[in-house]
Design an enzyme around this catalytic site. Structure first.
Site, short mmCIF file in Angstrom:
data_model
loop_
_atom_site.label_atom_id
_atom_site.label_comp_id
_atom_site.label_asym_id
_atom_site.label_seq_id
_atom_site.Cartn_x
_atom_site.Cartn_y
_atom_site.Cartn_z
CE LYS A 39 -4.48 -3.87 17.18
NZ LYS A 39 -3.19 -3.37 16.79
CE LYS A 82 -3.42 -4.72 8.09
NZ LYS A 82 -3.08 -3.34 7.99
CE LYS A 114 1.67 -8.40 14.76
NZ LYS A 114 2.38 -7.69 13.69
P1 TYM Z 1 0.39 -0.97 11.87
O1 TYM Z 1 0.74 -1.23 10.46
O2 TYM Z 1 -0.17 -2.08 12.69
O3 TYM Z 1 -0.66 0.21 11.94
C1 TYM Z 1 -0.47 1.46 11.29
C2 TYM Z 1 -1.02 2.58 12.14
O4 TYM Z 1 -2.42 2.38 12.39
C3 TYM Z 1 -2.68 2.47 13.79
N1 TYM Z 1 -3.82 1.56 14.12
C4 TYM Z 1 -4.93 1.93 14.76
N2 TYM Z 1 -5.34 3.13 15.22
C5 TYM Z 1 -6.54 3.18 15.83
N3 TYM Z 1 -7.38 2.11 15.96
C6 TYM Z 1 -7.01 0.89 15.50
N4 TYM Z 1 -7.85 -0.14 15.63
C7 TYM Z 1 -5.72 0.76 14.86
N5 TYM Z 1 -5.07 -0.27 14.30
C8 TYM Z 1 -3.89 0.24 13.86
C9 TYM Z 1 -1.38 2.03 14.44
O5 TYM Z 1 -1.29 2.52 15.75
C10 TYM Z 1 -0.36 2.64 13.51
O6 TYM Z 1 -0.12 3.98 13.85
N6 TYM Z 1 4.87 -1.04 14.07
C11 TYM Z 1 3.95 -0.22 13.31
C12 TYM Z 1 4.53 0.26 12.01
C13 TYM Z 1 5.80 1.00 12.16
C14 TYM Z 1 5.99 2.30 12.70
C15 TYM Z 1 7.38 2.56 12.61
C16 TYM Z 1 5.10 3.23 13.23
C17 TYM Z 1 7.03 0.54 11.78
N7 TYM Z 1 7.99 1.49 12.04
C18 TYM Z 1 7.89 3.77 13.06
C19 TYM Z 1 5.64 4.44 13.70
C20 TYM Z 1 7.00 4.69 13.60
C21 TYM Z 1 2.71 -1.05 12.99
O7 TYM Z 1 2.76 -2.24 12.96
O8 TYM Z 1 1.62 -0.30 12.63
#
Ligand code: TYM
Length: 334
Positions: free
Chosen positions: A199, A202, A117
């Site tokens: 991966k 969006k 990022k």
């Molecule tokens: P975020 O918002 O990027 O994504 C949400 C969830 O979707 C999963 N994910 C994917 N899984 C499979 N293939 C993909 N291409 C893919 N893209 C995204 C992510 O692994 C995630 O589970 N930091 C986290 C949000 C967060 C969080 C937390 C998660 C904040 N606090 C506490 C768990 C526990 C994030 O940015 O996810």
């Protein structure tokens, strides 16, 4: 002791930065839904995490409400689980500060998401982007979560959360539950349809590379039909076939069929048939969610009340952890 008696607790969150993708759904959200009967689940929109990247306030507000509605439409049931907006529960920001004092610069520097990022937003490498994992650790540790359902890309952050929890417990005695990641076997890493080595995300500039959960059936089928594959023209799961492997994983996740069954189903058929079938399977999963999403979006008053009531429940639980943390550290709080 409290742990042995209670149902295991789950925490997870998702950032409201645009509409979630099929990757978010297969990697995380559908597990959030599936876990609700067996576990005590706490879920949040990670809107505080989202401001580590600049957001347009009006679009951001809309994205948070839409995400809340979309997750209810997926089947997050607030009769069974708690589901709130992170910013509405102030303990998250509070614990993040404390934990940032127990997280090392070196650890944060190793986070691949930070490296990615900061390269992508080189004009805004802010302190929040760097300390993001301390906020995430706080989210999880506030609720004493035993397990965290996430996609594979969040594994490194989860490991750091475990390290922080262990470090704090070693210094002050048992305070936090050390959380385990829960990463699905199929769908943990849904790949980019145009570049299957990356991966699905969006934030990619090419809209053909991802499926949004609100894409129309027509858009979904078209995107799958233009997915990058290989020249072998044989549907089989194998090394060097990243595009086909990804489509097979998606098809398997949406239909429950094994790779073997899929290989048999498409034996002697071309990639065209297979890609259309994958698109149709995805439409079959997403269409009912989209229908419910429209219904929830028509009732803003309900969405607001629901979010507020859930935030109150989350505050009640997390305040207890917060009080314990302040006490252990020696911070005054009369
Ligand atoms: P975020 O918002 O990027 O994504 C949400 C969830 O979707 C999963 N994910 C994917 N899984 C499979 N293939 C993909 N291409 C893919 N893209 C995204 C992510 O692994 C995630 O589970 N930091 C986290 C949000 C967060 C969080 C937390 C998660 C904040 N606090 C506490 C768990 C526990 C994030 O940015 O996810």
């Amino acid at each position: 002791m409290e742990n042995a008696e209670r149902k295991k607790r789950i925490f997870s969150a998702i950032q409201p930065t645009g509409t979630p993708t099929l990757g978010n759904y297969l990697g995380a959200l559908r597990n959030w839904v599936a876990m609700q009967d067996e576990f005590e689940c706490v879920y949040a929109t990670a809107n505080l995490h989202a401001i580590t990247v600049r957001q347009d306030p009006a679009a951001f507000r809309k994205a948070q409400t839409e995400l809340y509605a979309l997750l209810l439409a997926c089947g997050i049931d607030t009769e069974k689980s708690i589901f709130f907006h992170q910013s509405m529960v102030y303990t998250h920001a509070e614990l993040a500060w404390v934990l940032s004092c127990y997280t090392q610069f070196g650890e944060l520097s190793r986070m691949t998401q930070f490296k990615d990022k900061s390269a992508k937003h080189a004009d805004n490498v802010n302190a929040g982007l760097f300390t993001y994992p301390s906020l995430m650790a706080g989210d999880i540790l506030l609720y004493k979560a035993d397990m965290v359902p996430v996609g594979a890309d969040q594994k490194q952050h989860l490991e750091l959360s475990r390290d922080i929890a262990n470090r704090f417990n070693n210094l002050y005695g048992d305070t936090f539950v050390v959380p385990e990641p829960y990463i699905p076997k199929i769908g943990a890493r849904v790949m980019n349809l145009q570049d299957p080595e990356k991966k699905m995300s969006k934030s990619d500039t090419n809209a053909k590379s991802y499926i949004l959960m609100t894409d129309t059936p027509d858009q979904i089928i078209k995107k799958f039909r233009s997915a990058v594959t290989d020249s072998e023209a044989c549907v089989r799961y194998a090394e060097g076939k990243a595009g086909i492997n990804n489509l097979m994983e998606i098809y398997s996740a949406c239909t429950g069929k094994s790779f073997e069954q899929i290989e048999q189903e498409f034996e002697g058929k071309g990639y065209g048939d297979f890609k259309t079938a994958v698109g149709e399977a995805v439409v079959a999963v997403l269409a009912p969610i989209q229908e419910k999403f429209r219904q929830y979006m028509g009732d803003k008053a309900f969405l607001e009340t629901c979010a507020r009531e859930n935030a109150e429940k989350a505050l009640a639980i997390s305040s207890r952890t917060m009080a314990k943390v302040y006490k252990k550290v020696g911070l005054l709080r009369y």
